[in-house]
Design an enzyme around this catalytic site. Structure first.
Site, short mmCIF file in Angstrom:
data_model
loop_
_atom_site.label_atom_id
_atom_site.label_comp_id
_atom_site.label_asym_id
_atom_site.label_seq_id
_atom_site.Cartn_x
_atom_site.Cartn_y
_atom_site.Cartn_z
N GLU A 52 -11.43 -6.23 -5.69
CA GLU A 52 -11.95 -7.33 -6.50
C GLU A 52 -12.72 -6.82 -7.71
OE1 GLU A 52 -11.59 -8.75 -2.23
OE2 GLU A 52 -12.48 -7.00 -3.21
N GLU A 70 0.81 -1.22 0.00
CA GLU A 70 0.00 0.00 0.00
C GLU A 70 0.84 1.28 0.00
OE1 GLU A 70 -2.90 -0.32 3.13
OE2 GLU A 70 -4.09 -1.78 2.00
#
Length: 832
Positions: free
Chosen positions: A520, A433
């Site tokens: 996703e 991240e």
């Protein structure tokens, strides 16, 4: 043409003399663990004025040692740390080094010191290492007083205690070794073995880095032997070299084996490679590592295959703490935790977000768990963190970025060299991240312009004065080059948080496989847009839909849940010890969502029952129906994956009973009578449920196959009030006398021996004998009591107690557990 990534297996980097034992040693020379009899002082001192200070403010400790976990919780500390402080600490140890060691090379090897450490020997600084997760060593030979007492001093500066988004711990929290070697020796992490598998032939390719620190040129013979688990030599090869004084040289050779037994998740077959360095026909150095044979492929359309068999990676992210033990590393604790995770169907872990202790990788090698080894959570800029409390005031910017430019490439290289022989590791992650939008990098795509642009206001749009996101690709190229310099057999990856932003940079293109964190929704569109990109879920929620996105898309090879085990820090509003999303709690006990995941991931028949009251029920729950979450749901809400196994309510109260199972159907019985008709598995939620009125007794679910045949049963039982303490390991156990670790699981039971799931009595632990209490952990995230004493409340009727032996010979230890109004439990521990 679609790119097919092929990566052979690697060996397990463990220096050991006995077959396949767990040993987190340095892998060079002869290593002696020196964990005992250190002195510790919390607070800074002036070493020039007080170089030999060992007054009453210094106390004796044994490593591993984490001073933060032994402090007092306070809401004034950072929520990131779990509301615990850091500070500055000093360690000292007296070390006798005999004159027999003269002529040898001597090193101090530290598995991990958090953080910003400086090490001294006899007052001479050996060096500094700011990264608290990296293993390192110092050559102490020039500073040793042979035949005398030597003093090791270590200063640890964790005064920036909110330098991470989760709990780190403070101090020398992993093992320390004194390493002795010949002046002509294998270098630290200098033995590297990686195989290739072609049909029924396995080839073990070996690189050995040698160094001559003697005063003369020398002729050497390097012997490599491959052994099976019984110790039989299967194949052997010798190489002759001449090594000049002061020179280093790499020896490259190989060993071939027909029909090798391959390492896999279900059958983690291993071999040993013994490497010996001979001078004048005398062994002057030797190292044994555990190794084996495997192969794996990553394909952008087909996903991941191990030994030619396609499979889904069912992974979890793991931090390095262990509840009440903090960052202190005890392999036995992690063995129990990993075995429990594997029983749920987990086949991989991600070391979030830093390298962990070598013993963890040893265990994964042994148990058959894949590992994604990760290096950094931030690069050249720190991430925003709350420095006091939770969501209070202005975020600060403590972190590790201040030493990133100077140390990152060296830290990453050392991680690769230390861990590259581990058979379990199948990918290297260079970051997590670091591309989080506007924390710190920004890009015009955040304004919402163009395909795939962000529109979410949470990111705040494009910030032109923020660091340019294009820098991500530049840094990633440098880090990926370091990985490939030391290991070309595994892919480079990273966990991307801002995929749409990173897609506008060179960052994803530097990676062999791309991890998507919580995105996703981009699996399909990015597969079409970047058809050569190998995609997986590097960090994912526990949602059923998140797993379906893996299961239903062949090109997505797996996911890593956040998280596998509850961890300290990254806490919510006070009182909160940590992040509570694990399949297991702080004590390593399976939570309801763990059983839900087992129903999705395990191949073995399973069923689990959990309950909670419905809104508008005819009665209120009593004191014994203590449920952690999801209480009072309505009839129309989606059934919970966090329903606890409790069956104690008021008569007639409407209760939702949920079943997590991998059976095709299930029915519900109460005291032998059907109270819930047979229902099919729900492919939309993954949960079967019934709403029924409470009645006392035995509630049982029966799992059925498609033909209606019984496959599995699970029951929960109404209980009375707690009457006794029960130790699951029994009244007598055996334990290694020196540093053996007992993990005693306690339950509170009623007069019929039924566990009381709602009990929260306070347990007192008393020890008579040569052992010490390491901690009592019940798993309650909201319990901010004193974890340094010998008293703790159970949670959901249970807890685990860690006791370490400290004897030098056979003797007996008595442990007594007691609580007011309860029958005590007494355990006899025989130390062998």
């Amino acid at each position: 043409m679609i790119k097919l990534f092929k990566f052979p297996m690697l060996a397990i980097a463990v220096s050991l003399l006995t077959a396949f034992s767990v040993s987190a040693q340095p892998g060079f020379g002869t290593a002696e663990k020196i964990n005992a009899d250190w002195r510790f002082h919390l607070g800074d001192i002036d070493p020039k004025k007080e170089p030999d200070q060992r007054d009453r403010s210094w106390r004796t400790v044994q490593l591993p040692h984490d001073w933060t976990i032994k402090q007092t919780y306070s809401p004034t500390y950072a929520s990131a740390t779990g509301y615990l402080p850091g500070g500055i600490g000093w360690y000292q140890k007296k070390l006798n080094i005999t004159k027999q060691d003269q002529g040898k090379k001597l090193f101090l090897y530290f598995e991990g010191v958090y953080n910003r450490s400086e090490v001294f020997l006899n007052g001479k600084s050996l060096g500094k290492r700011p990264n608290g997760y990296i293993s390192f060593s110092y050559d102490i030979t020039p500073f040793v007083k042979f035949g005398e007492e030597n003093q090791i001093t270590v200063r640890v500066d964790h005064s920036l205690d909110a330098d991470s988004r989760w709990y780190t711990g403070s101090g020398i929290y992993r093992d320390v070794y004194l390493v002795r070697s010949n002046p002509v020796h294998l270098e630290q992490w200098g033995l590297y073995a990686f195989p290739t598998v072609d049909g029924n032939k396995g080839t073990l390719n070996i690189q050995a880095d040698l160094k001559n620190e003697s005063a003369a040129n020398t002729s050497l013979i390097v012997v490599n032997e491959l052994l099976d688990k019984s110790g039989k030599v299967l194949v052997k090869k010798s190489d002759k070299i001449t090594l000049a004084t002061g020179a280093s040289q790499q020896i490259n050779t190989s060993l071939a084996l027909s029909n090798p037994q391959l390492w896999s998740i279900d059958a983690p077959n291993r071999y040993r490679l013994r490497t010996m360095v001979l001078q004048n026909n005398k062994i002057i150095d030797s190292t044994t590592i555990v190794t084996g044979f495997r192969k794996f492929t990553f394909d952008p359309d087909k996903g991941f295959a191990l030994n030619g068999k396609q499979m889904k990676v069912k992974g979890v992210c793991l931090h390095h703490d262990a509840g009440v033990l903090g960052a202190e590393v005890y392999p036995e604790v992690w063995r129990r935790r990993l075995l429990t995770l594997k029983s749920l169907g987990v086949n991989a872990i991600r070391t979030s977000h830093n390298p962990q202790a070598s013993s963890l990788y040893d265990l994964c090698d042994e148990l058959g768990l894949l590992v994604m080894d990760e290096a950094f959570d931030e690069w050249e800029f720190p991430k925003r963190k709350w420095l006091q409390g939770w969501n209070v005031g202005t975020p600060g910017f403590q972190g590790s970025s201040d030493f990133f430019k100077e140390w990152a490439e060296r830290d990453l290289a050392d991680m690769i060299k230390r861990d590259r022989n581990h058979l379990s590791i199948f990918a290297w992650s260079i970051g997590n991240e670091v591309d989080y939008p506007n924390d710190p990098y920004s890009h015009p795509v955040l304004a919402g312009n163009g395909e795939g642009g962000f529109t979410q206001p949470i990111f705040g749009g494009y910030k032109k004065d923020a660091p340019d996101a294009m820098q991500l690709g530049i840094i990633a190229k440098k880090l990926a080059a370091v990985v490939r310099k030391y290991d070309t057999s595994r892919p480079v990856t990273a966990g991307l948080a801002g995929v749409a932003m990173s897609n506008e940079t060179d960052y994803p293109g530097t990676l062999d496989i791309a991890g998507y964190n919580y995105t996703e929704s981009r699996y399909q569109q990015d597969h079409k847009r970047y058809p050569k990109r190998v995609i997986f879920g590097s960090e994912n929620r526990h949602d059923f839909s998140a797993w379906k996105a893996v299961q239903d898309n062949e090109h997505i090879f797996g996911q890593f849940l956040w998280t596998g085990i509850d961890y300290l820090g990254e806490s919510g509003r006070w009182p909160s010890r940590g992040f509570y999303s694990g399949l297991l709690d702080f004590g390593g006990f399976i939570k309801p969502r763990g059983y839900f995941r087992q129903s999705l991931w395990s191949d073995k028949p399973m069923a689990y029952l959990g309950t909670y009251p419905l809104k508008g029920g005819s009665a209120a729950s009593d004191v014994w129906s203590v449920l952690e979450s999801e209480q009072g749901q309505s009839k129309n809400e989606t059934p919970s994956m966090d329903a606890w196994a409790s069956w104690n309510y008021q008569p007639g109260q409407m209760i939702r009973v949920v079943c997590y199972t991998n059976s095709a159907k299930a029915r519900l019985e109460l005291n032998g009578s059907v109270v819930g008709k047979t229902k099919d598995y729900d492919n939309k939620t993954g949960i079967i449920f019934w709403d029924i009125p409470y009645a006392e007794g035995k509630l049982e679910v029966v799992g059925l196959d498609t033909k209606g045949q019984e496959t599995v049963r699970h029951q929960i039982q109404s209980s009375g009030r707690p009457q006794a303490i029960r130790v699951l390991q029994g009244e007598q156990i055996e334990l290694k006398a020196k540093d053996g670790l007992a993990q005693l699981e306690l339950q509170l039971v009623d007069e019929n021996g039924v566990m009381v799931a709602g009990a929260d009595d306070e347990i007192t632990c008393e020890i008579a004998g040569n052992a010490r209490l390491l901690g009592m952990e019940a798993g309650d995230n909201a319990d901010k009591g004193d974890y340094t004493d010998n008293k703790q409340r159970v949670f959901h009727g249970k807890m685990i107690v860690y006791i370490q032996s400290k004897a030098k010979k056979t003797e007996e230890v008595t442990v007594r557990f007691s609580a007011p109004w309860l029958k005590p439990a007494i355990v006899k521990i025989k130390l062998l």
